[in-house]
Design a protein around this motif. Structure first.
Motif, PDB file in Angstrom:
ATOM      1  N   MET A 141     -82.689 102.306  55.652  1.00  0.00           N
ATOM      2  CA  MET A 141     -81.421 102.892  55.215  1.00  0.00           C
ATOM      3  C   MET A 141     -80.837 102.051  54.079  1.00  0.00           C
ATOM      4  SD  MET A 141     -79.682 103.883  58.867  1.00  0.00           S
ATOM      5  CE  MET A 141     -78.264 104.550  58.013  1.00  0.00           C
ATOM      6  N   ALA A 142     -80.310 102.752  53.044  1.00  0.00           N
ATOM      7  CA  ALA A 142     -79.760 102.047  51.873  1.00  0.00           C
ATOM      8  C   ALA A 142     -78.475 101.335  52.256  1.00  0.00           C
ATOM      9  CB  ALA A 142     -79.499 103.036  50.732  1.00  0.00           C
ATOM     10  N   ASP A 143     -78.300 100.118  51.756  1.00  0.00           N
ATOM     11  CA  ASP A 143     -77.055  99.385  51.950  1.00  0.00           C
ATOM     12  C   ASP A 143     -76.707  98.666  50.664  1.00  0.00           C
ATOM     13  OD1 ASP A 143     -78.872  97.376  51.783  1.00  0.00           O
ATOM     14  OD2 ASP A 143     -78.821  96.872  53.926  1.00  0.00           O
ATOM     15  N   ARG A 144     -75.702  97.784  50.690  1.00  0.00           N
ATOM     16  CA  ARG A 144     -75.206  97.099  49.493  1.00  0.00           C
ATOM     17  C   ARG A 144     -75.633  95.628  49.488  1.00  0.00           C
ATOM     18  NH1 ARG A 144     -73.760 100.631  45.570  1.00  0.00           N
ATOM     19  NH2 ARG A 144     -72.742 102.442  46.537  1.00  0.00           N
ATOM     20  N   ILE A 145     -76.786  95.345  50.056  1.00  0.00           N
ATOM     21  CA  ILE A 145     -77.293  93.975  50.099  1.00  0.00           C
ATOM     22  C   ILE A 145     -78.553  93.930  49.245  1.00  0.00           C
ATOM     23  CG2 ILE A 145     -78.148  92.153  51.613  1.00  0.00           C
ATOM     24  CD1 ILE A 145     -76.587  93.434  53.902  1.00  0.00           C
ATOM     25  N   TYR A 146     -78.543  93.018  48.220  1.00  0.00           N
ATOM     26  CA  TYR A 146     -79.642  92.958  47.270  1.00  0.00           C
ATOM     27  C   TYR A 146     -80.125  91.513  47.159  1.00  0.00           C
ATOM     28  CZ  TYR A 146     -77.467  97.366  45.950  1.00  0.00           C
ATOM     29  OH  TYR A 146     -76.910  98.598  45.977  1.00  0.00           O
ATOM     30  N   SER A 147     -81.253  91.379  46.515  1.00  0.00           N
ATOM     31  CA  SER A 147     -81.834  90.052  46.266  1.00  0.00           C
ATOM     32  C   SER A 147     -81.118  89.395  45.090  1.00  0.00           C
ATOM     33  CB  SER A 147     -83.333  90.185  45.985  1.00  0.00           C
ATOM     34  OG  SER A 147     -83.858  88.945  45.583  1.00  0.00           O
ATOM     35  N   VAL A 148     -81.073  88.065  45.110  1.00  0.00           N
ATOM     36  CA  VAL A 148     -80.410  87.318  44.024  1.00  0.00           C
ATOM     37  C   VAL A 148     -81.136  87.546  42.703  1.00  0.00           C
ATOM     38  CG1 VAL A 148     -79.706  85.034  43.234  1.00  0.00           C
ATOM     39  CG2 VAL A 148     -79.531  85.625  45.657  1.00  0.00           C
ATOM     40  N   ASP A 149     -82.400  87.811  42.756  1.00  0.00           N
ATOM     41  CA  ASP A 149     -83.165  88.031  41.527  1.00  0.00           C
ATOM     42  C   ASP A 149     -82.618  89.210  40.707  1.00  0.00           C
ATOM     43  OD1 ASP A 149     -84.745  85.939  42.258  1.00  0.00           O
ATOM     44  OD2 ASP A 149     -86.297  87.203  43.198  1.00  0.00           O
ATOM     45  N   LYS A 150     -81.928  90.114  41.383  1.00  0.00           N
ATOM     46  CA  LYS A 150     -81.432  91.308  40.677  1.00  0.00           C
ATOM     47  C   LYS A 150     -80.310  90.979  39.708  1.00  0.00           C
ATOM     48  CE  LYS A 150     -80.583  96.144  41.690  1.00  0.00           C
ATOM     49  NZ  LYS A 150     -80.435  97.162  42.749  1.00  0.00           N
ATOM     50  N   ILE A 151     -79.595  89.885  39.977  1.00  0.00           N
ATOM     51  CA  ILE A 151     -78.496  89.509  39.067  1.00  0.00           C
ATOM     52  C   ILE A 151     -78.794  88.227  38.316  1.00  0.00           C
ATOM     53  CG2 ILE A 151     -76.750  90.664  40.465  1.00  0.00           C
ATOM     54  CD1 ILE A 151     -75.997  87.893  41.568  1.00  0.00           C
ATOM     55  N   ALA A 152     -79.927  87.621  38.586  1.00  0.00           N
ATOM     56  CA  ALA A 152     -80.234  86.345  37.944  1.00  0.00           C
ATOM     57  C   ALA A 152     -80.385  86.496  36.441  1.00  0.00           C
ATOM     58  CB  ALA A 152     -81.499  85.760  38.563  1.00  0.00           C
ATOM     59  N   GLY A 153     -80.765  87.691  35.993  1.00  0.00           N
ATOM     60  CA  GLY A 153     -80.933  87.882  34.552  1.00  0.00           C
ATOM     61  C   GLY A 153     -79.660  88.296  33.827  1.00  0.00           C
ATOM     62  N   ALA A 154     -78.560  88.512  34.545  1.00  0.00           N
ATOM     63  CA  ALA A 154     -77.292  88.915  33.904  1.00  0.00           C
ATOM     64  C   ALA A 154     -76.716  87.763  33.088  1.00  0.00           C
ATOM     65  CB  ALA A 154     -76.302  89.375  34.966  1.00  0.00           C
ATOM     66  N   SER A 155     -76.011  88.112  32.008  1.00  0.00           N
ATOM     67  CA  SER A 155     -75.483  87.083  31.104  1.00  0.00           C
ATOM     68  C   SER A 155     -74.401  86.248  31.761  1.00  0.00           C
ATOM     69  CB  SER A 155     -74.927  87.743  29.838  1.00  0.00           C
ATOM     70  OG  SER A 155     -73.885  88.669  30.175  1.00  0.00           O
ATOM     71  N   TRP A 156     -73.702  86.825  32.732  1.00  0.00           N
ATOM     72  CA  TRP A 156     -72.605  86.094  33.351  1.00  0.00           C
ATOM     73  C   TRP A 156     -73.063  85.226  34.529  1.00  0.00           C
ATOM     74  CZ3 TRP A 156     -72.580  87.610  38.379  1.00  0.00           C
ATOM     75  CH2 TRP A 156     -73.081  88.902  38.693  1.00  0.00           C
ATOM     76  N   PHE A 157     -74.327  85.354  34.978  1.00  0.00           N
ATOM     77  CA  PHE A 157     -74.777  84.646  36.178  1.00  0.00           C
ATOM     78  C   PHE A 157     -74.817  83.130  35.950  1.00  0.00           C
ATOM     79  CE2 PHE A 157     -78.027  82.973  39.075  1.00  0.00           C
ATOM     80  CZ  PHE A 157     -77.517  83.411  40.280  1.00  0.00           C
ATOM     81  N   ALA A 158     -75.186  82.737  34.734  1.00  0.00           N
ATOM     82  CA  ALA A 158     -75.246  81.292  34.445  1.00  0.00           C
ATOM     83  C   ALA A 158     -73.869  80.662  34.535  1.00  0.00           C
ATOM     84  CB  ALA A 158     -75.857  81.071  33.066  1.00  0.00           C
ATOM     85  N   ALA A 159     -72.833  81.409  34.069  1.00  0.00           N
ATOM     86  CA  ALA A 159     -71.471  80.883  34.165  1.00  0.00           C
ATOM     87  C   ALA A 159     -71.030  80.772  35.609  1.00  0.00           C
ATOM     88  CB  ALA A 159     -70.507  81.784  33.380  1.00  0.00           C
ATOM     89  N   LEU A 160     -71.499  81.672  36.451  1.00  0.00           N
ATOM     90  CA  LEU A 160     -71.112  81.644  37.849  1.00  0.00           C
ATOM     91  C   LEU A 160     -71.683  80.427  38.571  1.00  0.00           C
ATOM     92  CD1 LEU A 160     -69.487  83.311  39.897  1.00  0.00           C
ATOM     93  CD2 LEU A 160     -71.602  84.507  40.501  1.00  0.00           C
ATOM     94  N   GLU A 161     -72.784  79.874  38.051  1.00  0.00           N
ATOM     95  CA  GLU A 161     -73.373  78.681  38.651  1.00  0.00           C
ATOM     96  C   GLU A 161     -72.447  77.473  38.544  1.00  0.00           C
ATOM     97  OE1 GLU A 161     -76.149  78.340  40.378  1.00  0.00           O
ATOM     98  OE2 GLU A 161     -76.563  80.495  40.227  1.00  0.00           O
ATOM     99  N   HIS A 162     -71.507  77.541  37.573  1.00  0.00           N
ATOM    100  CA  HIS A 162     -70.602  76.406  37.357  1.00  0.00           C
ATOM    101  C   HIS A 162     -69.193  76.687  37.893  1.00  0.00           C
ATOM    102  CE1 HIS A 162     -73.680  74.654  34.805  1.00  0.00           C
ATOM    103  NE2 HIS A 162     -73.763  75.833  34.160  1.00  0.00           N
ATOM    104  N   ALA A 163     -69.019  77.774  38.574  1.00  0.00           N
ATOM    105  CA  ALA A 163     -67.690  78.121  39.102  1.00  0.00           C
ATOM    106  C   ALA A 163     -67.854  78.795  40.437  1.00  0.00           C
ATOM    107  CB  ALA A 163     -66.953  79.047  38.127  1.00  0.00           C
TER     108      ALA A 163
END
Length: 632
Positions: A141-163
């Motif tokens: 069943m579909a839910d709203r839980i995904y793997s971290v790899d799905k957002i690791a390529g987003a431009s804002w993810f690197a900034a989130l590592e520092h905040a």
């Protein structure tokens, strides 16, 4: 040369113009210039003051909208913080050393917590959880839980590592909505990052935050972060996130945002580009104050740019409104004022015309009376005006007319006296001459015939003398003048050795007209005395008719012909020594003017032809006008 011609042309036109036209034209032109200057200055001043007040009111509204519109941030950050501090959620994310069925159960529990949070939280589109804790579990069943790899390529993810948390732009999801999100890290009991919570917000939801204040959405509204980056653009029927390279977190961190545009074509994207760029925003918002400024040189004309005080997270709203739109009510008011000014100008023009007419009317009256005076009406007068200058002019004109009337009366009196003296002298010359000849004929006839003939001659003589004297009048009617001529012919027929054939052809229309008396008898006498007809009978023809000319005044033409010897060679009326003919000619010109008189010439069939031209005078009133009252 051209200036001189222009000056002459203007002078010529001014000389041809009426005073009233010039005065009204100058008044209207002066009023038009004055009203135009006043209306323009008033409009400029009113526009400046109104623009400033409207700008201040808009700025206050923008500040209030910023404060009220960003209240939702507290709820979003609170929701994210509650999930991050939820011990149950943290325990469910601890999957190390658990079996596959247990992980499936834990994943379902996490999904329920997320769904429950979405339901109880207002204005949140969805909540997603990114973690590697359930990578080994396959769900049906579909839910709203995904793997971290799905957002690791987003431009804002690197900034989130520092905040711990940050506001991030997101691309369109499956529903086609462009969203903005809030990302929060979830830590485990050892302080490590176990998951990332991403709360998605629809831009439409954010715009609805300002729907209770419609004026806020006029023009273009930008959502700006602490670094001056445009997070979102509202208004102009377009919602977009402009290209930028950074976003701020709750701790002041920023990163570069990718561009997300929902326009259907490139032209729409170009038209909706922000009026101000990042550099302008950073320059004006770095001190944390609000304000407004007019920016010109942009497509669509000058723009009013307002920037609010920062709200929570140090975000603020920047609004741009076209100046022409903002001042539209002012322009309408300006047109109304201009319309009132035009009506006032028209009303003042009417008043000016009435005033000028009142001023010029005495001048026109004076000109009218002067023209009457030129035509010979010396009794005309001008009424005194209400102004001193016109009163002086009227008094001077009336005095001049009175003097002219007195002079004319004086000239008439002198002329009448002169004519009476000349006429008396001429009559004194002709009457004795005629009486002597008549008495001589009576004397000889008395010797040759009986007393009855003498009696008849005396009757004719009495008629002749009665008509000739005429009670001292200078003019008699045509019928009396003809009777006078017949009496003379009758008397002459009694003594001459030849017969006289006297004939008259008179136009009935002239029988009642007035002519100078004793004008036929001298010519008949000349025909009798000097004619000496060869046929033994003297024929005298008298014709009277009205002139056929249509040029006034009407004239009477008298033509007298005989069959006598005619005129001597070289004879002229001006050189004759005879009293009778000269007397008639001079009297006619004295009474009637130089346009009338006697003309004598040789007849076509012999004899003499005399033409007498006289004015046609039908009534006593006309006779008095000709003689100036001399024949009363």
């Amino acid at each position: 040369m051209r200036k001189r011609r222009l000056s002459l042309f203007l002078n010529h036109k001014l000389q041809q113009s009426k005073l009233s036209t010039l005065m009204v034209t100058c008044f209207i032109a002066f009023n038009l210039l004055l009203v135009s200057v006043i209306v323009w200055l008033a409009y400029q001043s009113f526009s400046a003051v109104t623009f400033t007040e409207i700008s201040k009111a808009r700025l206050a509204l923008l500040n209030e909208s910023t404060r009220r519109g960003f209240d939702f941030i507290t709820g979003v950050t609170g929701t994210a913080y509650s999930l991050a501090s939820n011990r149950e959620l943290s325990n469910l994310l601890e999957t190390k050393g658990t079996g596959r069925l247990t992980q499936i159960h834990q994943r379902r529990e996490v999904s329920k917590i997320l769904d429950h949070t979405v339901v109880v939280s207002e204005g949140i589109t969805s909540i997603e959880l990114y973690t590697d804790a359930f990578n080994g579990v396959t769900v049906t069943m579909a839910d709203r839980i995904y793997s971290v790899d799905k957002i690791a390529g987003a431009s804002w993810f690197a900034a989130l590592e520092h905040a711990d948390a940050a506001w991030v732009p997101l691309r369109e999801n499956e529903s086609g909505q462009s969203l903005i999100g809030y990302a929060q890290r979830i830590f485990d009991s050892r302080g490590g990052t176990v998951a990332y919570v991403l709360i998605r917000l629809s831009r439409a939801d954010i715009v609805r935050r300002f729907a209770d204040m419609p004026m806020v959405l006029d023009g273009q509204v930008l959502l700006v972060d602490t670094a001056g980056n445009v997070v979102m653009q509202m208004g102009d029927d377009n919602l977009e996130v402009n290209p930028s390279e950074g976003s701020s977190s709750i701790h002041g961190a920023s990163e570069i945002f990718p561009s997300i545009n929902v326009s259907t074509n490139a032209a729409a994207a170009v038209e909706s580009e922000p009026v101000v760029d990042r550099a302008w925003i950073q320059e004006h918002v770095e001190h944390g104050e609000d304000g407004f400024e007019v920016v010109s040189g942009k497509p669509g004309g000058a723009q009013l740019v307002l920037y609010s005080r920062p709200a929570m997270l140090q975000w603020r709203l920047v609004q741009t409104i076209p100046v022409h739109t903002l001042l539209s009510p002012v322009r309408q008011a300006g047109w109304q004022v201009l319309g009132i000014a035009v009506l006032g100008l028209l009303f003042s023009a009417v008043l000016a015309y009435l005033f000028v007419w009142r001023i010029v009317r005495p001048l026109r009256q004076l000109i009218k009376r002067m023209r009457q005076l030129e035509k010979g009406d010396f009794n005309t007068r001008v009424q005194l005006s209400f102004t001193e200058e016109y009163a002086h002019l009227a008094y001077g004109f009336n005095h001049m007319a009175s003097q002219l009337t007195e002079l004319m009366e004086q000239v008439k009196e002198e002329s009448r006296a002169k004519r009476e003296a000349q006429t008396g002298l001429l009559e004194a010359q002709i009457k004795p001459h005629f009486l002597y000849n008549t008495l001589d004929m009576i004397h000889w006839r008395a010797l040759d015939y009986e007393a009855k003939d003498i009696s008849r001659m005396i009757v004719q003589l009495s008629k002749l003398l009665r008509i000739g004297l005429s009670g001292g009048r200078l003019f008699i009617r045509v019928r009396d003048e003809l009777e006078h001529a017949r009496c003379y012919v009758s008397i002459q027929s009694e003594r001459l050795p030849f017969s006289i054939d006297y004939q008259e052809q008179i136009d009935p229309r002239v029988r009642g007209c007035y002519i100078p008396k004793i004008i036929l008898q001298p010519f008949i006498e000349n025909a009798v005395m000097h004619g000496q007809p060869k046929e033994g009978q003297l024929r005298i023809q008298v014709d009277m008719r009205e002139s056929e000319s249509n040029v006034p005044p009407s004239k009477i033409i008298i033509c007298l012909k005989d069959n006598g010897q005619g005129l001597p060679e070289g004879w002229k009326l001006e050189e004759t020594t005879g009293i009778g003919i000269r007397n008639v000619h001079q009297r006619i010109q004295l009474y009637c003017g130089t346009g009338y008189g006697v003309d004598i010439c040789a007849g076509e069939l012999g004899g003499v032809e005399v033409t007498v031209t006289l004015p046609r005078i039908e009534t006593e009133e006309q006779l008095n006008l000709w003689l100036g009252g001399e024949n009363e």
